[in-house]
Each structure stands twice: as structure tokens, then as C-alpha cells.
Design a protein around this motif. Sequence first.
Motif, PDB file in Angstrom:
ATOM      1  N   GLU A 265     -14.784 -60.841 -46.489  1.00  0.00           N
ATOM      2  CA  GLU A 265     -15.226 -61.107 -45.120  1.00  0.00           C
ATOM      3  C   GLU A 265     -16.507 -60.339 -44.816  1.00  0.00           C
ATOM      4  OE1 GLU A 265     -15.759 -62.397 -41.480  1.00  0.00           O
ATOM      5  OE2 GLU A 265     -14.449 -63.277 -42.961  1.00  0.00           O
ATOM      6  N   ASN A 266     -17.355 -60.926 -43.987  1.00  0.00           N
ATOM      7  CA  ASN A 266     -18.592 -60.290 -43.545  1.00  0.00           C
ATOM      8  C   ASN A 266     -18.244 -59.062 -42.697  1.00  0.00           C
ATOM      9  OD1 ASN A 266     -20.973 -59.542 -42.283  1.00  0.00           O
ATOM     10  ND2 ASN A 266     -21.554 -61.629 -41.738  1.00  0.00           N
ATOM     11  N   PRO A 267     -18.756 -57.881 -43.031  1.00  0.00           N
ATOM     12  CA  PRO A 267     -18.414 -56.675 -42.269  1.00  0.00           C
ATOM     13  C   PRO A 267     -18.897 -56.719 -40.817  1.00  0.00           C
ATOM     14  CG  PRO A 267     -20.026 -56.178 -43.987  1.00  0.00           C
ATOM     15  CD  PRO A 267     -19.622 -57.601 -44.163  1.00  0.00           C
ATOM     16  N   ARG A 268     -19.821 -57.600 -40.512  1.00  0.00           N
ATOM     17  CA  ARG A 268     -20.298 -57.722 -39.125  1.00  0.00           C
ATOM     18  C   ARG A 268     -19.460 -58.687 -38.302  1.00  0.00           C
ATOM     19  NH1 ARG A 268     -26.596 -57.795 -40.709  1.00  0.00           N
ATOM     20  NH2 ARG A 268     -26.754 -55.567 -41.104  1.00  0.00           N
ATOM     21  N   ASP A 269     -18.471 -59.301 -38.940  1.00  0.00           N
ATOM     22  CA  ASP A 269     -17.556 -60.225 -38.264  1.00  0.00           C
ATOM     23  C   ASP A 269     -16.152 -59.612 -38.366  1.00  0.00           C
ATOM     24  OD1 ASP A 269     -16.438 -62.390 -37.040  1.00  0.00           O
ATOM     25  OD2 ASP A 269     -16.791 -63.787 -38.679  1.00  0.00           O
ATOM     26  N   PRO A 270     -15.769 -58.761 -37.416  1.00  0.00           N
ATOM     27  CA  PRO A 270     -14.530 -57.985 -37.522  1.00  0.00           C
ATOM     28  C   PRO A 270     -13.282 -58.850 -37.738  1.00  0.00           C
ATOM     29  CG  PRO A 270     -15.816 -57.272 -35.633  1.00  0.00           C
ATOM     30  CD  PRO A 270     -16.458 -58.515 -36.155  1.00  0.00           C
ATOM     31  N   ALA A 271     -12.435 -58.372 -38.647  1.00  0.00           N
ATOM     32  CA  ALA A 271     -11.179 -59.055 -38.936  1.00  0.00           C
ATOM     33  C   ALA A 271     -10.169 -58.028 -39.442  1.00  0.00           C
ATOM     34  CB  ALA A 271     -11.394 -60.140 -39.977  1.00  0.00           C
ATOM     35  N   VAL A 272      -8.882 -58.334 -39.253  1.00  0.00           N
ATOM     36  CA  VAL A 272      -7.811 -57.433 -39.663  1.00  0.00           C
ATOM     37  C   VAL A 272      -6.657 -58.253 -40.231  1.00  0.00           C
ATOM     38  CG1 VAL A 272      -6.118 -55.728 -38.858  1.00  0.00           C
ATOM     39  CG2 VAL A 272      -8.395 -55.778 -37.858  1.00  0.00           C
ATOM     40  N   VAL A 273      -6.070 -57.771 -41.329  1.00  0.00           N
ATOM     41  CA  VAL A 273      -4.820 -58.319 -41.849  1.00  0.00           C
ATOM     42  C   VAL A 273      -3.803 -57.183 -41.787  1.00  0.00           C
ATOM     43  CG1 VAL A 273      -3.603 -59.261 -43.848  1.00  0.00           C
ATOM     44  CG2 VAL A 273      -5.966 -59.920 -43.400  1.00  0.00           C
ATOM     45  N   THR A 274      -2.698 -57.412 -41.096  1.00  0.00           N
ATOM     46  CA  THR A 274      -1.661 -56.384 -40.955  1.00  0.00           C
ATOM     47  C   THR A 274      -0.356 -56.906 -41.542  1.00  0.00           C
ATOM     48  OG1 THR A 274      -2.658 -55.610 -38.896  1.00  0.00           O
ATOM     49  CG2 THR A 274      -0.393 -54.960 -39.304  1.00  0.00           C
ATOM     50  N   ILE A 275       0.242 -56.125 -42.428  1.00  0.00           N
ATOM     51  CA  ILE A 275       1.578 -56.426 -42.922  1.00  0.00           C
ATOM     52  C   ILE A 275       2.517 -55.584 -42.071  1.00  0.00           C
ATOM     53  CG2 ILE A 275       3.162 -56.344 -44.869  1.00  0.00           C
ATOM     54  CD1 ILE A 275      -0.514 -56.300 -45.515  1.00  0.00           C
TER      55      ILE A 275
ATOM     56  N   THR B  52       0.177 -60.348 -39.631  1.00  0.00           N
ATOM     57  CA  THR B  52      -0.603 -60.677 -38.451  1.00  0.00           C
ATOM     58  C   THR B  52      -2.063 -60.626 -38.864  1.00  0.00           C
ATOM     59  OG1 THR B  52       1.018 -59.655 -36.999  1.00  0.00           O
ATOM     60  CG2 THR B  52      -1.160 -60.007 -36.086  1.00  0.00           C
ATOM     61  N   THR B  53      -2.814 -61.615 -38.444  1.00  0.00           N
ATOM     62  CA  THR B  53      -4.256 -61.596 -38.701  1.00  0.00           C
ATOM     63  C   THR B  53      -4.977 -61.661 -37.370  1.00  0.00           C
ATOM     64  OG1 THR B  53      -4.418 -63.994 -38.898  1.00  0.00           O
ATOM     65  CG2 THR B  53      -3.959 -62.779 -40.905  1.00  0.00           C
ATOM     66  N   ARG B  54      -6.083 -60.957 -37.303  1.00  0.00           N
ATOM     67  CA  ARG B  54      -6.905 -60.980 -36.098  1.00  0.00           C
ATOM     68  C   ARG B  54      -8.362 -61.092 -36.504  1.00  0.00           C
ATOM     69  NH1 ARG B  54      -4.583 -56.052 -35.366  1.00  0.00           N
ATOM     70  NH2 ARG B  54      -2.389 -56.461 -35.249  1.00  0.00           N
ATOM     71  N   ALA B  55      -9.084 -61.937 -35.772  1.00  0.00           N
ATOM     72  CA  ALA B  55     -10.512 -62.116 -36.058  1.00  0.00           C
ATOM     73  C   ALA B  55     -11.193 -62.661 -34.815  1.00  0.00           C
ATOM     74  CB  ALA B  55     -10.697 -63.075 -37.228  1.00  0.00           C
ATOM     75  N   PHE B  56     -12.476 -62.383 -34.706  1.00  0.00           N
ATOM     76  CA  PHE B  56     -13.252 -62.887 -33.574  1.00  0.00           C
ATOM     77  C   PHE B  56     -13.709 -64.326 -33.780  1.00  0.00           C
ATOM     78  CE2 PHE B  56     -14.055 -58.329 -32.550  1.00  0.00           C
ATOM     79  CZ  PHE B  56     -13.511 -58.356 -31.279  1.00  0.00           C
ATOM     80  N   SER B  57     -13.926 -64.724 -35.020  1.00  0.00           N
ATOM     81  CA  SER B  57     -14.473 -66.062 -35.259  1.00  0.00           C
ATOM     82  C   SER B  57     -13.473 -66.935 -36.004  1.00  0.00           C
ATOM     83  CB  SER B  57     -15.772 -65.981 -36.055  1.00  0.00           C
ATOM     84  OG  SER B  57     -15.501 -65.608 -37.383  1.00  0.00           O
ATOM     85  N   GLU B  58     -13.620 -68.223 -35.820  1.00  0.00           N
ATOM     86  CA  GLU B  58     -12.791 -69.202 -36.532  1.00  0.00           C
ATOM     87  C   GLU B  58     -13.062 -69.138 -38.030  1.00  0.00           C
ATOM     88  OE1 GLU B  58      -9.744 -71.773 -36.598  1.00  0.00           O
ATOM     89  OE2 GLU B  58     -10.559 -70.940 -34.764  1.00  0.00           O
TER      90      GLU B  58
END
Length: 94
Positions: free
Chosen positions: A17-27, A48-54
Motif C-alpha cells: 500500500e502507498n504510505p501516503r494513503d493510510p490503511a490498517v489491517v487488524t486481526i 478489520t480493515t480500515r482505509a481512506f480510499s476505495e
Amino acid sequence: MAGEFIVQLQTIVSRQENPRDPAVVTIGDIHGGTRRNIIPNEVKLELTTRAFSERARDIIVDGIRRTAQALRCPQASLTTWRRSSLSWTQNRHR
């Protein structure tokens, strides 16, 4: 195999993932086995996944699928639920 799967999932955001496009994967939840000295036949993980962009969300979901296939879990099943996202809040100084 569950441990290796978790380790590999953590590389999706850090390496794909692009580091300027924040995203998180949580187990957040792992269930497997009934005793500490018996290897279970089945392990269930809740993610759970979280991201700002589609685009970031698509990269994460595709990465999860590819990781499961790469580990060749013959009976692995991946169920995804995609909820519509809430818009994020930006605090502005007045």
C-alpha cells in the motif's frame, strides 16, 4: 499456519500500500483448538480493515485473498463483508 498467515497479512499495508494513503489491517479475534497441546483442525480469524480510499480497500482485500492462496490452505474460506464507509472527520483550527 494461522501464525504465518497473520505475519503475512501485516505486510500488505507495509509493502503493498502507498504510505501516503493510510490503511490498517487488524486481526482482532483468533479462535482455534480446545487445548494448548493439541493442534486444531480449524482456526477462525476475524479481521478489520480500515482505509481512506476505495483503492486502498481493494488492495487490502486482494492481498488477504492472495495470502490465503499463497499459503495453500486447502480448506481455507474467505468471507468478506463490505460495509459502506462513514466519511472521516477533519478537525480545523479556527
